[in-house]
Design an enzyme around this catalytic site. Structure first.
Site: not given
Length: 333
Positions: A12, A34-35, A81, A122, A146-147, A186, A271
């Site tokens: 993206f 290319l996942t 991500s 962030d 992930y973070s 989202l 979380g």
């Protein structure tokens, strides 16, 4: 003009950066495995003007690419991500985001790459109460696998500057949105569900706050950091445009002329960070970058793009059914 290797360039944000780099006249190589989230259709407008390499940053064959190609800069976007997916299976996030970044750093060092840019997030900072902002020196406090994986890679990149003297820079953007975003996120989910008059799942009461950054603005900020950021430094890329999740949902369905009765509040995510807010004074003052797209304008442009490209969205949704069942507990698509 530089030769830029864009990892994750069929994703993206990476694809938007690649498109901008091509328009600026740089020689661009996109490296992408290319996942499920990668798609060469995002690069169609650059056909014949960049080189595409299908490869995994974790692959043992990565060194062969560096032996064959002259690479001046690396813009490292490649990553797993999606927070929800990291909760289901953290292992692939550690593999790609940490090990993959480590391999790229080693290749950059070995083959004398001039500059290495890492695109962080962030989310490495954790969350905030209703007041305050993150600055670049805010201690990390990641909340999800992930973070945590992105924070680990962020620190690894910084260590290569301190230990080896490599010219590295790091970008930490806020929540991106815009055309071509994979429809597990989202805003595309809202658009897809509303179009079909289906229930729109919203975690908790929708009061969590995110700072929304249009993808074109983000890529432009990353480009400034790549070209002019100080070695060893990190830069927040924030728009200053904070919105509660429920207000984003209502904004989308208002544009689409759909009823708010479609909203369905579901059990909150484990979380779930309450609020993100970036202080972007550093990139503004040092590099002269600032976001130019207002959220309402960007949201309308995004909704219109998805409505005009539902064939692409439907194609992606075909791969999401099992995943949605696991994450949203039976909310059908």
């Amino acid at each position: 003009m530089k030769t830029i290797l864009v990892t994750g360039g069929a994703g993206f944000i990476g694809s938007e950066f690649a498109r901008q780099a091509v328009r600026k006249g740089h020689a661009v190589m996109v490296l992408d495995s290319l996942t499920y989230a990668g798609d060469r259709k995002r690069l169609e407008e650059t056909a014949g003007r960049l080189e595409f390499i299908e490869a995994d940053i974790c692959s043992t064959g990565l060194e062969d690419i560096f032996k064959e190609k002259r690479i001046d800069y690396i813009a490292h976007f490649a990553a797993e991500s999606h927070v929800d997916r990291s909760i289901l299976d953290p292992s692939v996030f550690i593999e790609t985001n940490v090990k993959g970044t480590s391999q790229l750093l080693n290749m950059a060092r070995k083959f004398g790459v001039e500059r290495f840019l890492y695109v962080s997030t962030d989310e490495v900072y954790g969350d905030l109460p209703e007041e305050g902002q993150f600055i670049e020196t805010t201690p990390f406090n990641p909340s999800s696998p992930y973070s945590a994986s992105k924070a680990a890679a962020d620190l690894l990149v910084k260590s290569y500057h301190r230990t080896y003297g490599m010219s590295v820079v790091t970008a930490r953007p806020s929540n991106n949105y815009g055309p071509w975003q994979y429809p597990e996120k989202l805003i595309p989910v809202i658009i897809y569900k509303a179009l079909r008059n289906e229930r729109i799942p919203v975690y908790g009461k929708g009061l969590n706050v995110r700072e929304w950054l249009y993808v074109e603005d983000c890529a432009a900020g990353v480009f400034e950091i790549l070209q002019r950021g100080r070695p060893g430094q990190e830069y927040n890329i924030g728009s200053g445009q904070e919105r509660r999740n429920i207000d984003v949902v209502k904004g989308v369905i208002k544009i689409m002329g759909k009823p708010e009765g479609l909203i369905e509040f579901i059990k909150d995510r484990p979380g779930h960070d309450f609020r993100y807010s970036l202080n972007a004074d550093k990139i503004k003052n040092e590099l002269g970058w600032r976001a130019v797209t207002g959220f309402e304008d960007g949201l309308e442009r995004t909704v219109r793009w998805y409505l005009d490209n539902m064939v692409w969205v439907e194609e992606k949704m075909g791969y999401l059914k099992d995943y949605w069942e696991k994450v949203y507990g039976g909310v059908t698509i």
